[in-house]
Enzyme design. Structure first.
Site, PDB file in Angstrom:
ATOM      1  N   ARG A 116       0.868  -1.184   0.000  1.00  0.00           N
ATOM      2  CA  ARG A 116       0.000   0.000   0.000  1.00  0.00           C
ATOM      3  C   ARG A 116       0.898   1.225   0.000  1.00  0.00           C
ATOM      4  NH1 ARG A 116      -5.255   1.709   3.548  1.00  0.00           N
ATOM      5  NH2 ARG A 116      -6.116   0.166   2.131  1.00  0.00           N
ATOM      6  N   HIS A 143      -7.589   0.409  -6.262  1.00  0.00           N
ATOM      7  CA  HIS A 143      -7.778  -0.384  -5.035  1.00  0.00           C
ATOM      8  C   HIS A 143      -8.476  -1.691  -5.437  1.00  0.00           C
ATOM      9  CE1 HIS A 143      -7.932  -1.327  -0.950  1.00  0.00           C
ATOM     10  NE2 HIS A 143      -8.766  -0.423  -0.469  1.00  0.00           N
ATOM     11  N   GLN A 146     -10.406  -3.989  -2.959  1.00  0.00           N
ATOM     12  CA  GLN A 146     -11.702  -3.429  -2.580  1.00  0.00           C
ATOM     13  C   GLN A 146     -12.762  -3.817  -3.611  1.00  0.00           C
ATOM     14  OE1 GLN A 146     -12.405  -1.399   0.297  1.00  0.00           O
ATOM     15  NE2 GLN A 146     -14.425  -2.048  -0.376  1.00  0.00           N
ATOM     16  N   ASP A 238     -17.413   7.315  -1.341  1.00  0.00           N
ATOM     17  CA  ASP A 238     -16.090   7.194  -0.699  1.00  0.00           C
ATOM     18  C   ASP A 238     -15.684   8.592  -0.232  1.00  0.00           C
ATOM     19  OD1 ASP A 238     -13.533   6.377   0.112  1.00  0.00           O
ATOM     20  OD2 ASP A 238     -12.712   6.314  -1.916  1.00  0.00           O
ATOM     21  N   ARG A 306     -14.138  -8.146   2.563  1.00  0.00           N
ATOM     22  CA  ARG A 306     -12.708  -7.957   2.287  1.00  0.00           C
ATOM     23  C   ARG A 306     -11.947  -9.210   2.715  1.00  0.00           C
ATOM     24  NH1 ARG A 306     -10.445  -2.930   1.823  1.00  0.00           N
ATOM     25  NH2 ARG A 306      -8.675  -4.150   1.116  1.00  0.00           N
TER      26      ARG A 306
END
Ligand code: CP
Ligand code: NVA
Length: 334
Positions: A116, A143, A146, A238, A306
């Site tokens: 990340r 991402h 996700q 988001d 996730r």
């Protein structure tokens, strides 16, 4: 990674996941099927009978904070019989040694890397120099983990993906990029309501459009959230300010002021729409308490997924450690 070490189990064996565009719809479907089986077993028994990643190690290079990505990868490795090493201040990519040298060491120690960081190019450089799978755990561009969990969640809810409408409200950011690519691969209609100046990356839009033209999906854009969410199956939002953009927080708060997912916007979407958010949520900014905690919210299931989606991904990338029969002929655990 270098050459794919494809085994009979999965065409994903040995591969990297830097962008959702690295995988085909069929390959993502294989991750969903694996994830679904693991989820069902884990929900029932809170453990796995076979430990498919016994003896495997995951290095986690995190240059940004994380709750979900960190904990789900670490817990996922433990649950599958493997181990994860969380590295943050110890390894600042490109500081103490080059990204290339970090890759060339880690490939000799561990079985896969999750990274990340801000610049997508750093993840690409790591992958180009490591002969083991490298997974993008978030960059400013994408991402993908996700998006795997997001589509798994939508698939569970509706029993299908093709033909569904997902309306993203806010920034054309990393989460939107991966969601739009994934949705386009699966024949979804992906809409975005964004203020002027916050459009997504044009190359990603072009790739998603190419996917959509093959799958029967579509990509649309607008500046009026109420119009964009009308008739949507999923309303997604988001943060207005992503990690690494903190200096722009005030101007973004002004630009996105009309882009809040609140009860009025959900009325425009309709009573059957569900709400998704990758989290962390900024309650009172991009989403209200009432919506996040309300009956249309799917965010906690989405967050749990996730864990399951990434466990499916890890097993597909690393392959299963074979379970040898013990002396009595029974199949032993790891
Ligand atoms: N959604 C997500 O990636 O959360 P974290 O930043 O907490 O990992
Ligand atoms: N767009 C957000 C997602 C966090 C999971 C960010 O990059 O900070």
């Amino acid at each position: 990674m270098t050459a794919a070490t494809s085994g009979p189990e999965s065409p994903l064996r040995g591969r990297d996941l830097l962008s959702i565009a690295d995988f085909s719809a069929a390959e993502i479907e294989a991750v969903f099927e694996r994830a679904t089986a693991l989820k069902a077993e884990f929900r029932t028994k809170h453990r796995h009978d076979s430990l498919p990643l016994g003896g495997r190690t995951l290095a986690m290079l995190f240059q940004r904070p994380s709750l979900r990505t960190r904990v789900t990868f670490e817990a996922g490795m433990t649950q599958l019989g493997g181990h994860a090493i969380y590295l943050t201040n110890d390894v600042v990519l490109g500081a103490r040694e080059s990204v290339r040298d970090v890759a060339r060491n880690l490939e000799r120690f561990v079985d896969a890397i999750v990274v990340r960081t801000g610049p997508h190019e750093v993840v690409a450089e790591l992958a180009a120099n490591a002969g083991i799978p490298v997974i993008n755990g978030l960059t400013l561009r994408e991402h993908p983990c996700q998006a795997l969990a997001d589509l798994l969640t939508i698939r569970e809810r509706y029993g299908r993906l093709a033909g569904l409408v997902v309306a993203f409200v806010g920034d054309g950011n990393n989460v939107y990029h991966s969601l739009s690519l994934a949705g386009a691969l699966f024949g979804m209609e992906v809409r975005l309501a964004h203020p002027a100046g916050y459009a997504p990356n044009e190359r990603i839009v072009a790739t998603a459009r190419a996917f959509a033209s093959k799958s029967g999906g579509g990509l649309t854009f607008g500046n009026d959230p109420a119009e964009v969410v009308r008739g949507a199956d999923v309303v997604y939002t988001d943060a207005w300010t992503s990690m690494g953009q903190e200096a722009e927080t005030e101007e973004r708060r002004d630009a996105f002021a009309g882009f809040q997912v609140n009860a009025a916007l959900m009325r425009a979407a309709g009573p059957d729409a569900v709400v998704m958010h990758c989290l962390p949520a900024h309650r009172g900014e991009e989403i209200t308490d009432e919506v996040l905690d309300g009956p249309q919210s799917l965010v906690w299931e989405q967050s749990e997924n996730r864990l399951h989606a990434q466990k499916g991904l890890l097993v597909e990338l690393l392959g299963e450690v074979p379970v040898e029969p013990d002396e009595s002929g029974a199949r032993g655990g790891q």
